[in-house]
Design a protein around this motif. Structure first.
Motif, PDB file in Angstrom:
ATOM      1  N   LYS A 125       0.828  -1.213   0.000  1.00 40.33           N
ATOM      2  CA  LYS A 125       0.000   0.000   0.000  1.00 40.33           C
ATOM      3  C   LYS A 125       0.861   1.261   0.000  1.00 40.33           C
ATOM      4  N   LYS A 126       1.973   1.209   0.724  1.00 43.72           N
ATOM      5  CA  LYS A 126       2.884   2.349   0.783  1.00 43.72           C
ATOM      6  C   LYS A 126       3.507   2.612  -0.589  1.00 43.72           C
ATOM      7  N   LEU A 127       3.892   1.534  -1.270  1.00 41.10           N
ATOM      8  CA  LEU A 127       4.478   1.674  -2.605  1.00 41.10           C
ATOM      9  C   LEU A 127       3.453   2.177  -3.615  1.00 41.10           C
ATOM     10  N   VAL A 128       2.215   1.715  -3.475  1.00 38.32           N
ATOM     11  CA  VAL A 128       1.135   2.169  -4.355  1.00 38.32           C
ATOM     12  C   VAL A 128       0.973   3.681  -4.247  1.00 38.32           C
ATOM     13  N   ALA A 129       0.973   4.180  -3.012  1.00 44.09           N
ATOM     14  CA  ALA A 129       0.831   5.626  -2.787  1.00 44.09           C
ATOM     15  C   ALA A 129       2.006   6.391  -3.389  1.00 44.09           C
ATOM     16  N   ALA A 130       3.200   5.833  -3.263  1.00 41.82           N
ATOM     17  CA  ALA A 130       4.396   6.485  -3.804  1.00 41.82           C
ATOM     18  C   ALA A 130       4.345   6.553  -5.332  1.00 41.82           C
ATOM     19  N   ILE A 131       3.869   5.474  -5.945  1.00 39.61           N
ATOM     20  CA  ILE A 131       3.753   5.433  -7.412  1.00 39.61           C
ATOM     21  C   ILE A 131       2.773   6.501  -7.893  1.00 39.61           C
ATOM     22  N   GLU A 132       1.618   6.591  -7.237  1.00 40.16           N
ATOM     23  CA  GLU A 132       0.605   7.584  -7.621  1.00 40.16           C
ATOM     24  C   GLU A 132       1.128   9.005  -7.426  1.00 40.16           C
ATOM     25  N   ARG A 133       1.845   9.208  -6.335  1.00 32.47           N
ATOM     26  CA  ARG A 133       2.356  10.546  -6.014  1.00 32.47           C
ATOM     27  C   ARG A 133       3.411  11.006  -7.030  1.00 32.47           C
ATOM     28  N   ALA A 134       4.235  10.082  -7.513  1.00 31.36           N
ATOM     29  CA  ALA A 134       5.326  10.453  -8.419  1.00 31.36           C
ATOM     30  C   ALA A 134       4.912  10.492  -9.885  1.00 31.36           C
ATOM     31  N   GLN A 135       4.138   9.507 -10.314  1.00 30.20           N
ATOM     32  CA  GLN A 135       3.946   9.337 -11.753  1.00 30.20           C
ATOM     33  C   GLN A 135       2.855  10.218 -12.355  1.00 30.20           C
ATOM     34  N   ASP A 136       1.850  10.568 -11.592  1.00 32.69           N
ATOM     35  CA  ASP A 136       0.810  11.451 -12.140  1.00 32.69           C
ATOM     36  C   ASP A 136       1.379  12.820 -12.521  1.00 32.69           C
ATOM     37  N   PRO A 137       2.164  13.482 -11.653  1.00 35.41           N
ATOM     38  CA  PRO A 137       2.760  14.766 -12.047  1.00 35.41           C
ATOM     39  C   PRO A 137       3.726  14.620 -13.222  1.00 35.41           C
ATOM     40  N   GLU A 138       4.432  13.491 -13.293  1.00 41.34           N
ATOM     41  CA  GLU A 138       5.374  13.285 -14.393  1.00 41.34           C
ATOM     42  C   GLU A 138       4.646  13.166 -15.732  1.00 41.34           C
ATOM     43  N   ILE A 139       3.475  12.536 -15.707  1.00 37.74           N
ATOM     44  CA  ILE A 139       2.660  12.439 -16.928  1.00 37.74           C
ATOM     45  C   ILE A 139       2.279  13.833 -17.419  1.00 37.74           C
ATOM     46  N   ARG A 140       1.796  14.679 -16.504  1.00 35.48           N
ATOM     47  CA  ARG A 140       1.398  16.042 -16.869  1.00 35.48           C
ATOM     48  C   ARG A 140       2.588  16.833 -17.416  1.00 35.48           C
ATOM     49  N   LYS A 141       3.743  16.644 -16.810  1.00 40.71           N
ATOM     50  CA  LYS A 141       4.950  17.344 -17.243  1.00 40.71           C
ATOM     51  C   LYS A 141       5.341  16.928 -18.670  1.00 40.71           C
ATOM     52  N   MET A 142       5.333  15.630 -18.941  1.00 41.60           N
ATOM     53  CA  MET A 142       5.728  15.151 -20.267  1.00 41.60           C
ATOM     54  C   MET A 142       4.724  15.562 -21.346  1.00 41.60           C
ATOM     55  N   LYS A 143       3.448  15.599 -20.998  1.00 40.72           N
ATOM     56  CA  LYS A 143       2.431  16.065 -21.951  1.00 40.72           C
ATOM     57  C   LYS A 143       2.661  17.538 -22.288  1.00 40.72           C
TER      58      LYS A 143
END
Length: 226
Positions: free
Chosen positions: A108-126
């Protein structure tokens, strides 16, 4: 003679008073003109302030444009963003499946970390691709528009299998699939570090390698004890 002198003096006194009054009015007129000049100066100052504020607004707009298209780039930078966006999006889909299914606190901790890091990175790359005038998807020509050809991408069956389990079975399946998924992302990021040109894209690649390599090690530890 004496009477004439007094009358003359009186006339001169009246004439002097008239001249004094005229001089006083002229002085007031000059004073008003001076105030008008001050008013104009105030307007000019305000205009100058507005003018000086305009470059700041322009600078802000330029900063936004720079954030969207940060400097020189090459085909490797474009491909990195186009491929990493759907890769990250699938990782977020996997993370969402953990809601109500994951049991292990570390998962669960890793899941939260993935969501926290990758969503902003998607917006940045777009934003980068938009600024570069490139499409978000590499397209069928590159075989990556739907995720095919990208290392670590899950098949539809993999996603269905993950959604079908709960508890410890989910934790184990999630860890196995996410390790493979992260391995693929790290490989793409290492390719960007080697062949990319854009500084921001290469920095993001550094972050992906560092963050996801650490998470792979944590997921392996989780598998060892499950």
């Amino acid at each position: 003679m004496h009477t004439f002198t007094r009358a003359t003096a009186k006339k001169f006194a009246l004439a002097g008073a008239a001249i004094a009054t005229a001089l006083l009015l002229a002085a007031c007129g000059t004073e008003d003109d001076g105030m008008s000049g001050m008013d104009h100066g105030g307007k000019s100052t305000t205009a100058s302030a507005t003018a000086s504020a305009t470059p700041s607004a322009t600078a802000t707009a330029s900063a936004s444009a720079e954030a969207a298209a940060p400097g020189a780039f090459n085909d490797a930078d474009v491909m990195f963003a186009q491929m990493m966006i759907p890769h990250h999006e699938q990782a977020l889909e996997m993370a969402k499946l953990a809601d109500g299914r994951a049991q292990d606190p570390e998962v669960k901790k890793l899941v939260a970390a993935i969501e926290r890091a990758q969503d902003p990175e998607i917006r940045k790359m777009k934003a980068w691709l938009k600024g570069w005038g490139k499409p978000e998807s590499a397209g069928a020509g590159h075989g990556s528009g739907s995720g095919h050809g990208m290392a670590g991408m899950m098949s539809e069956q993999d996603m269905k299998d993950l959604a079908a389990v709960k508890g410890e079975a989910f934790d184990r399946k999630f860890a196995e699939l996410m390790i493979a998924h992260h391995d693929g992302a790290v490989a793409m990021a290492e390719d960007e570090r080697k062949n990319g040109r854009n500084a921001s894209a290469k920095n993001l690649a550094d972050d992906v390698v560092r963050t996801q390599s650490t998470e792979i090690a944590e997921l392996r530890k989780i598998l060892d004890r499950l």
